[in-house]
Design a protein around this motif. Sequence first.
Motif, PDB file in Angstrom:
ATOM      1  N   GLY A 178       0.833  -1.208   0.000  1.00 20.00           N
ATOM      2  CA  GLY A 178       0.000   0.000   0.000  1.00 20.00           C
ATOM      3  C   GLY A 178       0.860   1.248   0.000  1.00 20.00           C
TER       4      GLY A 178
ATOM      5  N   ALA B  73       0.519   6.119   4.790  1.00 17.74           N
ATOM      6  CA  ALA B  73       1.252   5.225   5.712  1.00 17.74           C
ATOM      7  C   ALA B  73       2.424   4.573   4.996  1.00 17.74           C
TER       8      ALA B  73
ATOM      9  N   ASP C   6       1.409  -1.348  -4.766  1.00 23.05           N
ATOM     10  CA  ASP C   6       0.036  -0.846  -4.638  1.00 23.05           C
ATOM     11  C   ASP C   6      -0.819  -1.470  -5.736  1.00 23.05           C
ATOM     12  N   LYS C   7      -2.065  -1.742  -5.396  1.00 24.49           N
ATOM     13  CA  LYS C   7      -2.948  -2.370  -6.384  1.00 24.49           C
ATOM     14  C   LYS C   7      -3.351  -1.390  -7.485  1.00 24.49           C
TER      15      LYS C   7
ATOM     16  N   ARG D  36      -3.767   8.142  -8.290  1.00 23.17           N
ATOM     17  CA  ARG D  36      -5.057   7.485  -8.075  1.00 23.17           C
ATOM     18  C   ARG D  36      -5.843   8.256  -7.014  1.00 23.17           C
TER      19      ARG D  36
ATOM     20  N   LYS E 221      -8.532   8.728  -3.803  1.00 26.76           N
ATOM     21  CA  LYS E 221      -8.902   8.005  -2.569  1.00 26.76           C
ATOM     22  C   LYS E 221     -10.049   8.786  -1.946  1.00 26.76           C
TER      23      LYS E 221
ATOM     24  N   GLY F  59     -11.972  13.343   2.945  1.00 23.10           N
ATOM     25  CA  GLY F  59     -12.396  14.739   3.098  1.00 23.10           C
ATOM     26  C   GLY F  59     -11.318  15.687   2.594  1.00 23.10           C
TER      27      GLY F  59
ATOM     28  N   ALA G 156      -8.704  16.878   4.051  1.00 21.74           N
ATOM     29  CA  ALA G 156      -8.099  17.808   5.021  1.00 21.74           C
ATOM     30  C   ALA G 156      -6.836  17.136   5.564  1.00 21.74           C
TER      31      ALA G 156
ATOM     32  N   ARG H 199      -6.832  14.124  -2.692  1.00 27.47           N
ATOM     33  CA  ARG H 199      -5.897  13.031  -2.439  1.00 27.47           C
ATOM     34  C   ARG H 199      -5.191  12.566  -3.712  1.00 27.47           C
TER      35      ARG H 199
ATOM     36  N   LEU I  69      -1.923  -7.515  -3.549  1.00 28.76           N
ATOM     37  CA  LEU I  69      -1.593  -8.637  -2.661  1.00 28.76           C
ATOM     38  C   LEU I  69      -2.812  -9.537  -2.487  1.00 28.76           C
TER      39      LEU I  69
ATOM     40  N   ASP J  84      -2.191  -1.218   3.745  1.00 23.50           N
ATOM     41  CA  ASP J  84      -3.147  -1.408   2.662  1.00 23.50           C
ATOM     42  C   ASP J  84      -4.571  -0.991   3.027  1.00 23.50           C
TER      43      ASP J  84
ATOM     44  N   ASP K 101      -4.805   3.030   8.389  1.00 23.17           N
ATOM     45  CA  ASP K 101      -6.149   2.440   8.445  1.00 23.17           C
ATOM     46  C   ASP K 101      -6.105   0.933   8.672  1.00 23.17           C
TER      47      ASP K 101
ATOM     48  N   GLY L 159     -12.237  12.310  12.675  1.00 26.17           N
ATOM     49  CA  GLY L 159     -12.154  11.600  11.389  1.00 26.17           C
ATOM     50  C   GLY L 159     -10.790  11.725  10.734  1.00 26.17           C
TER      51      GLY L 159
ATOM     52  N   GLY M 210      -7.222  10.678   9.745  1.00 24.41           N
ATOM     53  CA  GLY M 210      -6.482   9.420   9.666  1.00 24.41           C
ATOM     54  C   GLY M 210      -5.164   9.570   8.925  1.00 24.41           C
ATOM     55  N   ILE M 211      -5.030  10.668   8.153  1.00 23.39           N
ATOM     56  CA  ILE M 211      -3.818  10.830   7.336  1.00 23.39           C
ATOM     57  C   ILE M 211      -2.599  11.025   8.237  1.00 23.39           C
TER      58      ILE M 211
HETATM   59  C1  LIG Z   1     -15.074   9.767   3.368  1.00 21.01           C
HETATM   60  C2  LIG Z   1     -13.785   9.874   4.118  1.00 21.01           C
HETATM   61  C3  LIG Z   1     -13.320  11.117   4.527  1.00 21.01           C
HETATM   62  C4  LIG Z   1     -12.092  11.230   5.200  1.00 21.01           C
HETATM   63  N1  LIG Z   1     -11.632  12.481   5.485  1.00 21.01           N
HETATM   64  C5  LIG Z   1     -10.410  12.621   6.068  1.00 21.01           C
HETATM   65  C6  LIG Z   1      -9.848  13.920   6.247  1.00 21.01           C
HETATM   66  O1  LIG Z   1     -10.416  14.936   5.821  1.00 21.01           O
HETATM   67  N2  LIG Z   1      -8.647  14.003   6.874  1.00 21.01           N
HETATM   68  C7  LIG Z   1      -7.974  12.896   7.320  1.00 21.01           C
HETATM   69  O2  LIG Z   1      -6.893  13.034   7.919  1.00 21.01           O
HETATM   70  N3  LIG Z   1      -8.476  11.644   7.117  1.00 21.01           N
HETATM   71  C8  LIG Z   1      -9.660  11.480   6.482  1.00 21.01           C
HETATM   72  N4  LIG Z   1     -10.145  10.228   6.215  1.00 21.01           N
HETATM   73  C9  LIG Z   1      -9.319   9.051   6.599  1.00 21.01           C
HETATM   74  C10 LIG Z   1      -8.141   8.879   5.617  1.00 21.01           C
HETATM   75  O3  LIG Z   1      -8.615   8.816   4.294  1.00 21.01           O
HETATM   76  C11 LIG Z   1      -7.348   7.600   5.958  1.00 21.01           C
HETATM   77  O4  LIG Z   1      -7.165   7.520   7.335  1.00 21.01           O
HETATM   78  C12 LIG Z   1      -5.988   7.576   5.260  1.00 21.01           C
HETATM   79  O5  LIG Z   1      -6.128   7.562   3.863  1.00 21.01           O
HETATM   80  C13 LIG Z   1      -5.217   6.330   5.718  1.00 21.01           C
HETATM   81  O6  LIG Z   1      -4.014   6.216   5.003  1.00 21.01           O
HETATM   82  P1  LIG Z   1      -3.415   4.761   4.723  1.00 21.01           P
HETATM   83  O7  LIG Z   1      -2.126   4.979   4.023  1.00 21.01           O
HETATM   84  O8  LIG Z   1      -3.444   3.956   5.961  1.00 21.01           O
HETATM   85  O9  LIG Z   1      -4.460   4.053   3.745  1.00 21.01           O
HETATM   86  P2  LIG Z   1      -4.957   4.496   2.289  1.00 21.01           P
HETATM   87  O10 LIG Z   1      -4.819   5.933   2.094  1.00 21.01           O
HETATM   88  O11 LIG Z   1      -6.310   3.881   2.139  1.00 21.01           O
HETATM   89  O12 LIG Z   1      -3.945   3.768   1.316  1.00 21.01           O
HETATM   90  C14 LIG Z   1      -3.959   2.372   1.194  1.00 21.01           C
HETATM   91  C15 LIG Z   1      -3.281   1.993  -0.132  1.00 21.01           C
HETATM   92  O13 LIG Z   1      -3.191   0.559  -0.190  1.00 21.01           O
HETATM   93  C16 LIG Z   1      -3.557   0.116  -1.481  1.00 21.01           C
HETATM   94  N5  LIG Z   1      -4.055  -1.260  -1.334  1.00 21.01           N
HETATM   95  C17 LIG Z   1      -5.182  -1.666  -0.732  1.00 21.01           C
HETATM   96  N6  LIG Z   1      -5.302  -3.008  -0.782  1.00 21.01           N
HETATM   97  C18 LIG Z   1      -4.177  -3.473  -1.417  1.00 21.01           C
HETATM   98  C19 LIG Z   1      -3.707  -4.771  -1.789  1.00 21.01           C
HETATM   99  N7  LIG Z   1      -4.407  -5.884  -1.478  1.00 21.01           N
HETATM  100  N8  LIG Z   1      -2.532  -4.878  -2.455  1.00 21.01           N
HETATM  101  C20 LIG Z   1      -1.809  -3.749  -2.759  1.00 21.01           C
HETATM  102  N9  LIG Z   1      -2.220  -2.494  -2.447  1.00 21.01           N
HETATM  103  C21 LIG Z   1      -3.384  -2.353  -1.780  1.00 21.01           C
HETATM  104  C22 LIG Z   1      -4.614   1.111  -1.940  1.00 21.01           C
HETATM  105  O14 LIG Z   1      -4.718   1.151  -3.345  1.00 21.01           O
HETATM  106  C23 LIG Z   1      -4.104   2.428  -1.330  1.00 21.01           C
HETATM  107  O15 LIG Z   1      -3.280   3.134  -2.244  1.00 21.01           O
HETATM  108  C24 LIG Z   1     -11.354  10.073   5.536  1.00 21.01           C
HETATM  109  C25 LIG Z   1     -11.821   8.817   5.137  1.00 21.01           C
HETATM  110  C26 LIG Z   1     -13.012   8.706   4.434  1.00 21.01           C
HETATM  111  C27 LIG Z   1     -13.488   7.361   3.994  1.00 21.01           C
END
Ligand SMILES: Cc1cc2nc3c(=O)[nH]c(=O)nc-3n(C[C@H](O)[C@H](O)[C@H](O)COP(=O)(O)OP(=O)(O)OC[C@H]3O[C@@H](n4cnc5c(N)ncnc54)[C@H](O)[C@@H]3O)c2cc1C
Length: 384
Positions: free
Chosen positions: A11, A15, A34-35, A40, A42, A45, A47, A102, A127, A156, A289, A299, A301-302
Amino acid sequence: MKDFYDVLIIGAGPAGCACALSLHKNGLQVGIVDKETFPRDKVCGDAIPGPTFKQMDKIDVEWGKALRNFADKADVRTSRMYAPNGNSFAVDWKEYSFNSKRIHFDHFLMNLVHNETDANILENKRLKELEVHGDYVLCKFHDNTLCKATVVVGCDGANSVVKRYVVQKKKLKSFHCAAVKVYASNVSDLEKATNEFFYLKNYLPGYLWVFPLPNGEANIGFGMELKEKEGFEKSINLRKTLLHIIENEPILSSRLTNVKFEEEIKGFSLPMFTEQRKISSDRILLCGDAASLIDPLMGHGIDKAFISGYLAAQQILRSNVTNDYSAKYLIQYDQSVYSSLGNELKRSKYLLRLVNRTPSLINLFAKIARNKKLLQWLVKVAKI
Ligand SMILES: Cc1cc2nc3c(=O)[nH]c(=O)nc-3n(C[C@H](O)[C@H](O)[C@H](O)COP(=O)(O)OP(=O)(O)OC[C@H]3O[C@@H](n4cnc5c(N)ncnc54)[C@H](O)[C@@H]3O)c2cc1C
């Protein structure tokens, strides 16, 4: 793709990129898959919370500067909350933050990994499953390719495949919040540099947001806490609910009469922090996440994804010295994540519970907030 990596990051969201950036110049063979193919989108929100910038400074001050100077952003200094009775109050943030789609923000991070590190980036690679062996993890992909890694970092996201190898089965299904969002133009009276949150009487526990974006656009969304196991199909109702609110709630409908949606409404789940749980096991670490680290009140999570990605890299560097990737040793990672983020996440969880039980508290808060000094004190005490 190589046959073997010291570290394989699954992913490339905030993160995964934070982990790859934090591992640079350490002589480890790092792969990040990454898939999707970048850039791409995402569902988010958009922020970008202040602690993300601080964490980037900690990884590399120059990269912190580059992030602040990044082009596709709308600076944000204030959050305005609308209480169910229609009163509002504004909180000014001390930390720098901005909103950015994003698709641009994540692409910026991915480019940084590409240009500044030796990590081997593999896109369009999904994966499928893992097999944990004595001294390596075998990673199997949907395109029938395989590779081995000393340690796998699960970045991921909400539907993580990697977390199945760490989190108990019964906890995998538990699910707490979903949200929908849409990019829109022609929103009237957008307050400059201000993110707006609307707590509406008939739609609690949850809120609607209007976050300004570059070029006069806005990210409009609605999120709500769901009971466990209600499932994501509920998001279909969230789409209808968002439209219903926009059309019928006077506080919004007057400002959204000429609103133009720039895309269809999209939904996704938010794995909120609910309790301190295991986020590592033999040769596996979970971040962002995948580790359910979203702040339940805000909310956000970034920033949590970014911080946990960095802490995972620190753990890998410790494990590399001792050559110990056992669950017993990696537990240090869980401890470092929860000692950095645990108090904040627990406080948000209890505040959310309080507000959900007594929504009139938001009205009271809006009343108290007329006194600026008292508001500042309250924000400091509640640490929001
Ligand atoms: C509607 C909504 C609004 C939000 N608003 C906010 C906000 O305003 N501010 C904020 O801080 N947070 C917000 N969040 C939360 C935030 O989007 C996440 O917490 C953040 O993106 C988490 O980052 P991450 O790197 O853990 O996961 P992600 O950003 O989800 O990245 C995961 C990556 O893994 C890849 N992946 C997934 N499965 C696989 C696989 N099997 N094999 C290979 N690759 C894979 C995906 O393609 C993706 O690129 C919001 C979430 C939602 C749903």
